[in-house]
Design a protein around this motif. Structure first.
Motif, PDB file in Angstrom:
ATOM      1  N   PHE A 231      51.879  63.388  26.736  1.00  0.00           N
ATOM      2  CA  PHE A 231      51.765  61.941  26.563  1.00  0.00           C
ATOM      3  C   PHE A 231      51.678  61.582  25.079  1.00  0.00           C
ATOM      4  N   ALA A 232      51.064  62.454  24.286  1.00  0.00           N
ATOM      5  CA  ALA A 232      50.974  62.203  22.844  1.00  0.00           C
ATOM      6  C   ALA A 232      52.368  62.145  22.221  1.00  0.00           C
ATOM      7  N   SER A 233      53.256  63.023  22.679  1.00  0.00           N
ATOM      8  CA  SER A 233      54.622  63.021  22.169  1.00  0.00           C
ATOM      9  C   SER A 233      55.331  61.718  22.516  1.00  0.00           C
ATOM     10  N   GLY A 234      55.188  61.288  23.775  1.00  0.00           N
ATOM     11  CA  GLY A 234      55.808  60.030  24.177  1.00  0.00           C
ATOM     12  C   GLY A 234      55.220  58.844  23.449  1.00  0.00           C
ATOM     13  N   ASN A 235      53.909  58.850  23.251  1.00  0.00           N
ATOM     14  CA  ASN A 235      53.258  57.734  22.560  1.00  0.00           C
ATOM     15  C   ASN A 235      53.666  57.649  21.099  1.00  0.00           C
ATOM     16  N   LEU A 236      53.937  58.795  20.461  1.00  0.00           N
ATOM     17  CA  LEU A 236      54.405  58.768  19.072  1.00  0.00           C
ATOM     18  C   LEU A 236      55.772  58.093  18.989  1.00  0.00           C
ATOM     19  N   ALA A 237      56.623  58.358  19.960  1.00  0.00           N
ATOM     20  CA  ALA A 237      57.926  57.688  19.995  1.00  0.00           C
ATOM     21  C   ALA A 237      57.764  56.186  20.172  1.00  0.00           C
ATOM     22  N   LEU A 238      56.859  55.766  21.052  1.00  0.00           N
ATOM     23  CA  LEU A 238      56.624  54.338  21.270  1.00  0.00           C
ATOM     24  C   LEU A 238      56.076  53.675  20.013  1.00  0.00           C
ATOM     25  N   ALA A 239      55.161  54.378  19.317  1.00  0.00           N
ATOM     26  CA  ALA A 239      54.592  53.815  18.091  1.00  0.00           C
ATOM     27  C   ALA A 239      55.669  53.643  17.023  1.00  0.00           C
ATOM     28  N   TRP A 240      56.548  54.624  16.879  1.00  0.00           N
ATOM     29  CA  TRP A 240      57.631  54.542  15.881  1.00  0.00           C
ATOM     30  C   TRP A 240      58.555  53.377  16.183  1.00  0.00           C
ATOM     31  N   PHE A 241      58.925  53.223  17.444  1.00  0.00           N
ATOM     32  CA  PHE A 241      59.813  52.119  17.816  1.00  0.00           C
ATOM     33  C   PHE A 241      59.081  50.779  17.718  1.00  0.00           C
ATOM     34  N   GLY A 242      57.800  50.767  18.081  1.00  0.00           N
ATOM     35  CA  GLY A 242      57.042  49.518  18.042  1.00  0.00           C
ATOM     36  C   GLY A 242      56.894  48.958  16.646  1.00  0.00           C
ATOM     37  N   HIS A 243      56.924  49.822  15.618  1.00  0.00           N
ATOM     38  CA  HIS A 243      56.809  49.370  14.224  1.00  0.00           C
ATOM     39  C   HIS A 243      58.190  49.319  13.564  1.00  0.00           C
ATOM     40  N   ASP A 244      59.149  48.828  14.360  1.00  0.00           N
ATOM     41  CA  ASP A 244      60.524  48.670  13.861  1.00  0.00           C
ATOM     42  C   ASP A 244      61.093  49.984  13.326  1.00  0.00           C
ATOM     43  N   ARG A 245      60.837  51.043  14.078  1.00  0.00           N
ATOM     44  CA  ARG A 245      61.407  52.360  13.769  1.00  0.00           C
ATOM     45  C   ARG A 245      61.054  52.813  12.350  1.00  0.00           C
ATOM     46  N   TYR A 246      59.770  52.593  12.013  1.00  0.00           N
ATOM     47  CA  TYR A 246      59.304  53.051  10.700  1.00  0.00           C
ATOM     48  C   TYR A 246      57.844  53.478  10.804  1.00  0.00           C
ATOM     49  N   LEU A 247      57.557  54.665  10.296  1.00  0.00           N
ATOM     50  CA  LEU A 247      56.180  55.127  10.106  1.00  0.00           C
ATOM     51  C   LEU A 247      56.108  55.797   8.748  1.00  0.00           C
ATOM     52  N   SER A 248      54.966  55.659   8.087  1.00  0.00           N
ATOM     53  CA  SER A 248      54.801  56.290   6.778  1.00  0.00           C
ATOM     54  C   SER A 248      54.786  57.805   6.925  1.00  0.00           C
ATOM     55  N   THR A 249      55.009  58.487   5.811  1.00  0.00           N
ATOM     56  CA  THR A 249      55.008  59.958   5.833  1.00  0.00           C
ATOM     57  C   THR A 249      53.670  60.497   6.335  1.00  0.00           C
ATOM     58  N   GLU A 250      52.581  59.861   5.890  1.00  0.00           N
ATOM     59  CA  GLU A 250      51.246  60.296   6.319  1.00  0.00           C
ATOM     60  C   GLU A 250      51.082  60.163   7.827  1.00  0.00           C
ATOM     61  N   MET A 251      51.613  59.038   8.379  1.00  0.00           N
ATOM     62  CA  MET A 251      51.505  58.843   9.829  1.00  0.00           C
ATOM     63  C   MET A 251      52.306  59.893  10.592  1.00  0.00           C
ATOM     64  N   TRP A 252      53.509  60.227  10.078  1.00  0.00           N
ATOM     65  CA  TRP A 252      54.313  61.259  10.720  1.00  0.00           C
ATOM     66  C   TRP A 252      53.606  62.615  10.680  1.00  0.00           C
ATOM     67  N   ILE A 253      53.013  62.928   9.529  1.00  0.00           N
ATOM     68  CA  ILE A 253      52.322  64.223   9.404  1.00  0.00           C
ATOM     69  C   ILE A 253      51.163  64.307  10.389  1.00  0.00           C
ATOM     70  N   TRP A 254      50.334  63.240  10.389  1.00  0.00           N
ATOM     71  CA  TRP A 254      49.191  63.250  11.297  1.00  0.00           C
ATOM     72  C   TRP A 254      49.647  63.205  12.752  1.00  0.00           C
ATOM     73  N   GLY A 255      50.720  62.471  13.023  1.00  0.00           N
ATOM     74  CA  GLY A 255      51.214  62.376  14.394  1.00  0.00           C
ATOM     75  C   GLY A 255      51.679  63.719  14.923  1.00  0.00           C
ATOM     76  N   ILE A 256      52.500  64.411  14.135  1.00  0.00           N
ATOM     77  CA  ILE A 256      53.005  65.726  14.567  1.00  0.00           C
ATOM     78  C   ILE A 256      51.871  66.744  14.628  1.00  0.00           C
ATOM     79  N   LEU A 257      51.006  66.713  13.587  1.00  0.00           N
ATOM     80  CA  LEU A 257      49.863  67.624  13.588  1.00  0.00           C
ATOM     81  C   LEU A 257      48.923  67.317  14.755  1.00  0.00           C
ATOM     82  N   GLY A 258      48.747  66.019  15.039  1.00  0.00           N
ATOM     83  CA  GLY A 258      47.865  65.617  16.144  1.00  0.00           C
ATOM     84  C   GLY A 258      48.354  66.107  17.485  1.00  0.00           C
TER      85      GLY A 258
END
Length: 701
Positions: free
Chosen positions: A617-644
């Motif tokens: 579910f974490a993987s799916g939610n990361l995709a939703l978060a990326w799309f929800g913010h107009d297909r943009y996340l900061s590098t820090e968010m991507w790092i924490w998201g993948i690490l999380g």
């Protein structure tokens, strides 16, 4: 300073010092005096106050026992009652009073219930027995003062008293026996003690016979149905033995006595009956009631064998030794009567074994060996990832429904339950369901390892190879789940926007990202909670399977006359087979969904920050978060998201696997020291062949 008069009476140097000692409590005195001084003080105190210790109540004996009771467990094997023996030998007048006192306290005290009831499971209701023992531990029931159990309750009231009493040197116990002028069990003119023993044995035999003849116990041992019951036979033998003892006024028998030998043979047959019933739990399942009944019979058989041995005397020199041993045995029974840990251990071990036996069989399907199985697992995990991706979208919309917290809990639970059940029925794989199932399969690998002279050397190595198979199966299942949950969630949220011109994740994207960041939320705790639920779902599956097997549910469905008339024999048999194979898994997945869906609402009700985090579910939610913010996340968010995602998966796995492994160890009665040897074997194998932990072996051409 304490001095002794010529007449054996003790005085103190002055009245002030005497009053000072008399006003100190016994526990204060223990800090000030050694054992010899304490014995002297105690006799002096009671003599000064009452003038004669032979007529006082149990307080004196209780205080005397307390002098020798060790303060720490490490001192249990250093108990020495020589100060008491020396005092009694030195002061004849006090010795005579002490002998009168002890005889008055102990003579003609009923003790049959110590044999028949104390320390034995009294009911088949496990919860009642736990509650009863817990109450007994802190507020013991007090039998009539005419019983020996009342005396033991007053003087040996610590649960560990039996341990240090058993460590008292035998020569000191024999010396105390002589000083107190005790008579052995076999030299009483009225045969009181022997009659109590015989009555206790008769009650035990009557009870085991009645319990063993009950239908729910009998069905566990069809092997004995065409033979005479050993329980009825042993009851007849005991009745004859009892009549002979009373008729001929016997005090003991010899080991060559034909009746004694016959009872031992029948006793072994009764033990085999119970062992067979337990071993048949694989075939018939077992309920907590039947488990408790079998445990009770086993405890009673052990008690019968132990007590019966005290009726056997081959040499007159054994009379004193066995009389002392009998007293120690009764003390032991009374001290351990409220042992909760032992009750829970005995009562749950077989049930845990049956539950983990089911999960071990199921877990084998989650472990790959060949490259073909490896990639089949990947495809199966991809199927699970697709369904989870759909569940992520549904949950996102359910969160927008205007309803109460109970309403949200119900909706989320339905989403999870339907999704997990669909994954199970379609033959897909949810990676985190594997650890709870595979831990028992790992223990089975230890049990079923190589045999013979090289068993100890090779079984841990076999386990390491098996663990590598498990780990790479888990790894590829995680990969399949995560790889598909992300794109499926992304495609669905994009499709919804294209059709309805609405970005459903726009309002919630930041929350979805922060849920993957351990610096923003207690993500690790939430991942551990999910791990506990994964473990519980495995327990539920095993429990349902065991219950249905014991109640013959599959056979009852197959032979249900109405179903056979309506659907026909073949279709009814198919329904029964489907129920047998799938029902336990369906129920466990439904409950897993309920656990996952209600956690946040329960946490809100309790005022606690409770929630669940699941790797897929974490993987799916990361995709939703990326799309929800107009297909943009900061590098820090991507790092924490993948690490999380990785951290969540790690704790999902570790918690569920660890709990399942502990249960599997408990069910097989294995020592946790085995874990160290297992871990060493795995580490050595990893250093030799790390590739095997992630990729399947190359197929030989």
């Amino acid at each position: 300073m304490i001095v002794f008069c010529d007449h054996g009476q003790h005085t103190l140097n002055n009245k002030k010092e005497m009053l000072r000692f008399r006003n100190l409590s016994h526990f204060q005195m223990k800090e000030k005096l050694n054992a010899s001084q304490e014995v002297t003080y105690l006799f002096d105190k009671y003599y000064l106050q009452l003038g004669d210790i032979s007529y006082i109540e149990l307080d004196f004996l209780s205080s005397l026992i307390a002098i020798f009771r060790p303060k720490r467990k490490s001192l249990y094997y250093q108990v020495d009652i020589d100060p008491l023996l020396s005092y009694l030998q030195q002061f004849t007048q006090h010795k005579d009073q002490f002998v009168q006192y002890v005889h008055r306290v102990l003579d003609q005290k009923d003790f049959d219930q110590l044999i028949t009831d104390t320390g034995i499971i009294s009911y088949a209701d496990f919860r009642y027995e736990i509650k009863k023992r817990f109450t007994e531990k802190y507020l013991p029931s007090q039998p009539p003062k005419s019983t020996l159990q009342y005396v033991l309750n007053q003087i040996f009231y610590h649960s560990k008293d039996a341990d240090w009493v058993a460590s008292i040197p035998q020569e000191q116990l024999h010396q105390l026996y002589t000083i107190c002028q005790f008579r052995s069990l076999y030299e009483n003119d009225h045969n009181f003690e022997i009659k109590e023993i015989l009555y206790g044995l008769e009650v035990l035999v009557q009870r085991i016979t009645g319990r063993a003849m009950e239908t729910d116990v009998n069905k566990m041992v069809p092997e004995f149905q065409n033979f005479d019951s050993p329980f009825i036979a042993i009851m007849r033998e005991f009745n004859e033995l009892n009549d002979r003892f009373l008729r001929d006024d016997l005090h003991f028998m010899i080991s060559d006595d034909l009746a004694y030998k016959q009872i031992l043979v029948l006793h072994r047959q009764c033990e085999n009956y119970i062992d067979t019933a337990f071993s048949n739990s694989h075939r018939f399942g077992i309920s907590i009631k039947v488990n408790q009944s079998l445990l009770r019979i086993r405890q009673q058989l052990e008690r019968i064998k132990a007590i019966l041995s005290f009726l056997v005397i081959n040499d007159n020199r054994e009379k004193v030794t066995k009389s002392i041993a009998f007293a120690q045995t009764l003390i032991d029974y009374n001290c351990r009567k409220s042992n909760i840990r032992k009750l829970v251990g005995q009562s749950t071990q077989l049930l845990a074994y049956e539950i983990t036996h089911h999960t071990a069989q199921t877990g084998e399907h989650y472990i790959t060996s060949t490259k073909k199985e490896y990639w089949r697992m990947f495809r199966s995990a991809c199927g699970g990832g697709i369904i989870v991706g759909i569940m992520c979208i549904i949950k996102l919309f359910l969160g927008k429904v205007e309803t109460s917290e109970f309403g949200h809990a119900l909706l989320y639970s339905m989403n999870y339950a339907i999704g997990f059940t669909a994954i199970y029925l379609f033959g897909a794989t949810l990676a985190t369901k594997q650890p709870a199932m595979t831990a028992s399969a790992l223990i089975a690998a230890i049990e079923n390892g190589p045999s013979g002279q090289d068993q100890n050397r090779h079984k841990y190595w076999s386990f390491a190879i098996f663990f590598a198979r498990l780990f790479r199966s888990q790894f590829i299942a995680f990969v399949g789940n995560v790889m598909m949950a992300f794109p499926v969630s992304l495609i669905l949220i994009w499709g919804i926007q294209e059709v309805f011109h609405y970005n459903a994740a726009a309002a919630k994207w930041l929350k979805l990202v922060n849920e993957l960041n351990p610096t923003e939320t207690p993500m690790i705790v939430h991942a551990c909670i999910a791990g506990v639920f994964l473990f519980l779902s495995g327990i539920i599956a095993g429990s349902i399977s065991n219950r249905d097997k014991h109640n013959s549910v599959y056979y009852r469905i197959e032979e249900q006359p109405v179903l056979k008339k309506v659907f026909g024999k073949e279709k009814t048999a198919k329904v029964a087979r489907f129920y047998e194979k799938k029902w336990a898994g369906i129920v466990s997945n439904i409950w897993f969904g309920v656990f996952m869906g209600t956690t946040a609402s329960v946490g809100m009700f309790l005022g606690l920050n409770l929630d669940i985090r699941h790797i897929t579910f974490a993987s799916g939610n990361l995709a939703l978060a990326w799309f929800g913010h107009d297909r943009y996340l900061s590098t820090e968010m991507w790092i924490w998201g993948i690490l999380g995602i990785g951290i969540i998966g790690f704790f999902n796995f570790v918690v569920s696997f660890s709990l399942s492994l502990i249960l599997a160890f408990r069910s097989r009665n294995l020592s946790f020291g085995e874990l160290i040897k297992m871990a060493k074997a795995v580490w050595i194998y990893f250093k030799i062949n790390p590739k095997s932990f992630f990729l399947p072996p190359e197929e030989k051409k």
